[in-house]
Write a protein that holds these residues in place. Structure first.
Motif, PDB file in Angstrom:
ATOM      1  N   GLU A  51       0.854  -1.188   0.000  1.00  0.00           N
ATOM      2  CA  GLU A  51       0.000   0.000   0.000  1.00  0.00           C
ATOM      3  C   GLU A  51       0.893   1.242   0.000  1.00  0.00           C
ATOM      4  N   ALA A  52       1.628   1.456   1.098  1.00  0.00           N
ATOM      5  CA  ALA A  52       2.532   2.603   1.197  1.00  0.00           C
ATOM      6  C   ALA A  52       3.987   2.198   0.986  1.00  0.00           C
ATOM      7  N   ASP A  53       4.227   0.956   0.649  1.00  0.00           N
ATOM      8  CA  ASP A  53       5.568   0.474   0.347  1.00  0.00           C
ATOM      9  C   ASP A  53       5.437  -0.576  -0.757  1.00  0.00           C
ATOM     10  N   GLY A  54       6.578  -0.957  -1.329  1.00  0.00           N
ATOM     11  CA  GLY A  54       6.541  -1.759  -2.544  1.00  0.00           C
ATOM     12  C   GLY A  54       6.808  -3.233  -2.360  1.00  0.00           C
ATOM     13  N   LEU A  55       7.540  -3.792  -3.304  1.00  0.00           N
ATOM     14  CA  LEU A  55       7.682  -5.238  -3.390  1.00  0.00           C
ATOM     15  C   LEU A  55       8.398  -5.850  -2.197  1.00  0.00           C
ATOM     16  N   GLU A  56       9.365  -5.145  -1.613  1.00  0.00           N
ATOM     17  CA  GLU A  56      10.058  -5.707  -0.459  1.00  0.00           C
ATOM     18  C   GLU A  56       9.114  -5.850   0.727  1.00  0.00           C
ATOM     19  N   SER A  57       8.166  -4.940   0.843  1.00  0.00           N
ATOM     20  CA  SER A  57       7.161  -5.045   1.900  1.00  0.00           C
ATOM     21  C   SER A  57       6.283  -6.276   1.679  1.00  0.00           C
ATOM     22  N   ILE A  58       5.920  -6.505   0.428  1.00  0.00           N
ATOM     23  CA  ILE A  58       5.112  -7.686   0.109  1.00  0.00           C
ATOM     24  C   ILE A  58       5.917  -8.955   0.354  1.00  0.00           C
ATOM     25  N   ARG A  59       7.187  -8.940  -0.055  1.00  0.00           N
ATOM     26  CA  ARG A  59       8.047 -10.090   0.200  1.00  0.00           C
ATOM     27  C   ARG A  59       8.106 -10.388   1.707  1.00  0.00           C
ATOM     28  N   GLY A  60       8.252  -9.348   2.518  1.00  0.00           N
ATOM     29  CA  GLY A  60       8.305  -9.537   3.957  1.00  0.00           C
ATOM     30  C   GLY A  60       7.022 -10.111   4.511  1.00  0.00           C
ATOM     31  N   ALA A  61       5.887  -9.654   3.985  1.00  0.00           N
ATOM     32  CA  ALA A  61       4.600 -10.186   4.442  1.00  0.00           C
ATOM     33  C   ALA A  61       4.494 -11.677   4.156  1.00  0.00           C
ATOM     34  N   LEU A  62       5.002 -12.078   2.998  1.00  0.00           N
ATOM     35  CA  LEU A  62       4.908 -13.476   2.591  1.00  0.00           C
ATOM     36  C   LEU A  62       5.933 -14.358   3.299  1.00  0.00           C
ATOM     37  N   VAL A  63       7.170 -13.860   3.405  1.00  0.00           N
ATOM     38  CA  VAL A  63       8.252 -14.679   3.949  1.00  0.00           C
ATOM     39  C   VAL A  63       8.289 -14.619   5.467  1.00  0.00           C
ATOM     40  N   ASP A  64       8.293 -13.420   6.026  1.00  0.00           N
ATOM     41  CA  ASP A  64       8.354 -13.271   7.479  1.00  0.00           C
ATOM     42  C   ASP A  64       6.988 -13.460   8.127  1.00  0.00           C
ATOM     43  N   GLY A  65       5.952 -12.955   7.466  1.00  0.00           N
ATOM     44  CA  GLY A  65       4.620 -13.022   8.050  1.00  0.00           C
ATOM     45  C   GLY A  65       3.830 -14.264   7.719  1.00  0.00           C
ATOM     46  N   ARG A  66       4.286 -15.020   6.725  1.00  0.00           N
ATOM     47  CA  ARG A  66       3.511 -16.176   6.233  1.00  0.00           C
ATOM     48  C   ARG A  66       2.052 -15.790   5.948  1.00  0.00           C
ATOM     49  N   ALA A  67       1.893 -14.609   5.355  1.00  0.00           N
ATOM     50  CA  ALA A  67       0.544 -14.085   5.122  1.00  0.00           C
ATOM     51  C   ALA A  67      -0.234 -14.955   4.155  1.00  0.00           C
ATOM     52  N   LEU A  68      -1.478 -15.236   4.518  1.00  0.00           N
ATOM     53  CA  LEU A  68      -2.408 -15.939   3.644  1.00  0.00           C
ATOM     54  C   LEU A  68      -3.177 -14.969   2.752  1.00  0.00           C
ATOM     55  N   ARG A  69      -3.176 -13.683   3.159  1.00  0.00           N
ATOM     56  CA  ARG A  69      -3.774 -12.615   2.358  1.00  0.00           C
ATOM     57  C   ARG A  69      -2.895 -11.383   2.476  1.00  0.00           C
ATOM     58  N   LEU A  70      -2.987 -10.504   1.486  1.00  0.00           N
ATOM     59  CA  LEU A  70      -2.251  -9.249   1.511  1.00  0.00           C
ATOM     60  C   LEU A  70      -3.219  -8.089   1.656  1.00  0.00           C
ATOM     61  N   GLY A  71      -3.031  -7.306   2.734  1.00  0.00           N
ATOM     62  CA  GLY A  71      -3.856  -6.127   2.928  1.00  0.00           C
ATOM     63  C   GLY A  71      -3.526  -5.068   1.894  1.00  0.00           C
ATOM     64  N   HIS A  72      -4.414  -4.848   0.954  1.00  0.00           N
ATOM     65  CA  HIS A  72      -4.261  -3.979  -0.213  1.00  0.00           C
ATOM     66  C   HIS A  72      -3.451  -4.708  -1.287  1.00  0.00           C
ATOM     67  N   GLY A  73      -2.131  -4.736  -1.169  1.00  0.00           N
ATOM     68  CA  GLY A  73      -1.314  -5.502  -2.104  1.00  0.00           C
ATOM     69  C   GLY A  73      -1.248  -4.947  -3.507  1.00  0.00           C
ATOM     70  N   VAL A  74      -1.773  -3.730  -3.727  1.00  0.00           N
ATOM     71  CA  VAL A  74      -1.890  -3.232  -5.098  1.00  0.00           C
ATOM     72  C   VAL A  74      -0.536  -2.988  -5.752  1.00  0.00           C
ATOM     73  N   ARG A  75       0.494  -2.710  -4.944  1.00  0.00           N
ATOM     74  CA  ARG A  75       1.804  -2.443  -5.552  1.00  0.00           C
ATOM     75  C   ARG A  75       2.501  -3.719  -5.987  1.00  0.00           C
ATOM     76  N   LEU A  76       1.817  -4.835  -5.854  1.00  0.00           N
ATOM     77  CA  LEU A  76       2.280  -6.064  -6.494  1.00  0.00           C
ATOM     78  C   LEU A  76       2.394  -5.855  -7.999  1.00  0.00           C
ATOM     79  N   ALA A  77       1.598  -4.929  -8.525  1.00  0.00           N
ATOM     80  CA  ALA A  77       1.646  -4.632  -9.957  1.00  0.00           C
ATOM     81  C   ALA A  77       3.013  -4.120 -10.391  1.00  0.00           C
ATOM     82  N   GLU A  78       3.843  -3.667  -9.450  1.00  0.00           N
ATOM     83  CA  GLU A  78       5.209  -3.267  -9.790  1.00  0.00           C
ATOM     84  C   GLU A  78       6.039  -4.457 -10.264  1.00  0.00           C
ATOM     85  N   ASP A  79       5.558  -5.666  -9.968  1.00  0.00           N
ATOM     86  CA  ASP A  79       6.269  -6.881 -10.362  1.00  0.00           C
ATOM     87  C   ASP A  79       5.681  -7.490 -11.636  1.00  0.00           C
ATOM     88  N   ILE A  80       4.893  -6.697 -12.334  1.00  0.00           N
ATOM     89  CA  ILE A  80       4.300  -7.121 -13.601  1.00  0.00           C
ATOM     90  C   ILE A  80       4.812  -6.204 -14.707  1.00  0.00           C
TER      91      ILE A  80
END
Length: 372
Positions: free
Chosen positions: A217-246
């Motif tokens: 949301e307010a940060d990019g792909l590294e934040s998403i990576r952290g949510a997935l790797v460190d947080g083991r997130a099953l969902r991403l809150g907002h997650g819209v900046r995932l589009a930076e990886d497309i």
């Protein structure tokens, strides 16, 4: 906020979207208060407000939140959390929250909130969770007396800039059979990665307790990576900046050809749900890299590529919105039809932090409701 929703119809005068069964996965308790309730609760604690007119107060929240900055957006919560520091205040807000969701056609809602922000007047963490659960149950009962049915769960949230995540994780697990169904971290995202709270996430994983993380949301792909790797997130809150990886490789009159980076590929292949909130994403500048209008939102790109997109409100008060309105705005921006709106609800049902049999029953209810 007015608890009665206007009609929002699909192009051509179709069904009123409000009447369709909907699932709300990303909805903050302290972002969904009724302005009149704020006024009355503020009077009880002698809290000064910008105005004591409910309509004007609602407009003030929307104007303050429409800043283009998540940090500025979050400042509006100083007012709402101030009136949510007593058992009575928390219970009332939670009860009305449930009623407002049901009035908007929501059949399953997951309410996220941070108990650590509601202790200023002597409540303990457990007191606060119990007060909210009391209000939720009162709201469910009142909705049932009105002839409707809604299920609600708490997403117990830790503030990512604080150091209480493990304590809040333990709180969530302690209440897992008394209303708590998941864990979240929220607050200022940039500079406060999920990895700061790895101990809490390790504990939750060991307890098999589901996690969603605000990321992208307010940060990019590294934040998403952290949510997935460190947080083991099953969902991403907002997650819209995932589009930076497309990467859009090329386009022609009929098709767009893209390549996915490893993070985007993982999220799509694992069907990790994106909890998008269109109006909020505009207000906080989450989609600034793509534009300033809803039509610029990467939502449609993500949807067309097969990501499990869901539609949410984030904070109904600050965005002056409802889930019905968010769906209507997306339909207008991207030409969505009834089947598309149904797909978003089925995505949300599949991603809900409910047992499998309850998710299947929820999906059946959505299919039946959309069939009309």
């Amino acid at each position: 906020m007015n608890t009665t929703s206007p009609e929002y119809r699909l192009e051509g005068g179709g069904v009123d979207i409000r009447t369709l069964p909907k699932v709300s996965l990303h909805d903050h308790l302290d972002g969904g208060l009724r302005p009149q309730t704020i006024i009355e609760l503020a009077d009880d604690i002698e809290l000064d407000l910008p105005t004591t007119d409910a309509g004007e107060l609602g407009e003030w929240f929307a104007a303050q939140a429409n800043s283009g900055s998540l940090v500025e957006y979050l400042k509006t919560f100083d007012v709402t959390t101030a009136v949510m520091q007593t058992r009575e205040g928390l219970t009332r807000v939670a009860r009305e929250f449930v009623q407002d969701l049901a009035a908007d056609g929501v059949v399953h809602g997951e309410i996220r909130w941070a108990p650590e922000q509601h202790l200023a007047r002597g409540l303990s963490l457990d007191d606060a969770v119990e007060a909210v659960q009391e209000g939720i149950e009162e709201g469910i009962d009142e909705v049932a007396r009105g002839g409707a049915e809604i299920s609600i769960g708490q997403l117990v949230t830790a503030m990512r800039h604080a150091d209480r995540a493990l304590e809040i994780a333990e709180l969530a697990v302690r209440h897992r059979d008394r209303g708590a169904i998941g864990f979240d971290i929220a607050g200022a995202e940039a500079g406060f990665p999920a990895g700061r709270h790895r101990t809490a996430f390790d504990y939750l994983a060991g307890q098999f307790f589901p996690v969603t993380v605000h990321a992208g949301e307010a940060d990019g792909l590294e934040s998403i990576r952290g949510a997935l790797v460190d947080g083991r997130a099953l969902r991403l809150g907002h997650g819209v900046r995932l589009a930076e990886d497309i990467t859009i490789e090329r386009q022609d009159d009929e098709n767009t050809y893209v390549s996915l980076g490893r993070i985007a590929q993982w999220v799509r292949d694992r069907e990790i749900a994106l909890e998008t909130s269109p109006s909020s994403n505009l207000q906080t500048g989450a989609i600034a890299a793509w534009g300033e209008e809803l039509v610029d939102h990467p939502f449609d790109l993500l949807y067309q590529l097969g990501f499990k997109v869901t539609v949410n409100t984030d904070n109904r008060l600050m965005s002056a919105t409802t889930l019905t309105r968010e769906l209507s705005l997306l339909a207008d921006a991207f030409g969505y039809e009834l089947g598309d709106l149904e797909a978003f609800q089925l995505n949300a049902a599949a991603a809900a932090f409910l047992p499998l049999d309850e998710r299947e029953a929820l999906a059946e209810r959505i299919v039946t409701g959309f069939a009309g």
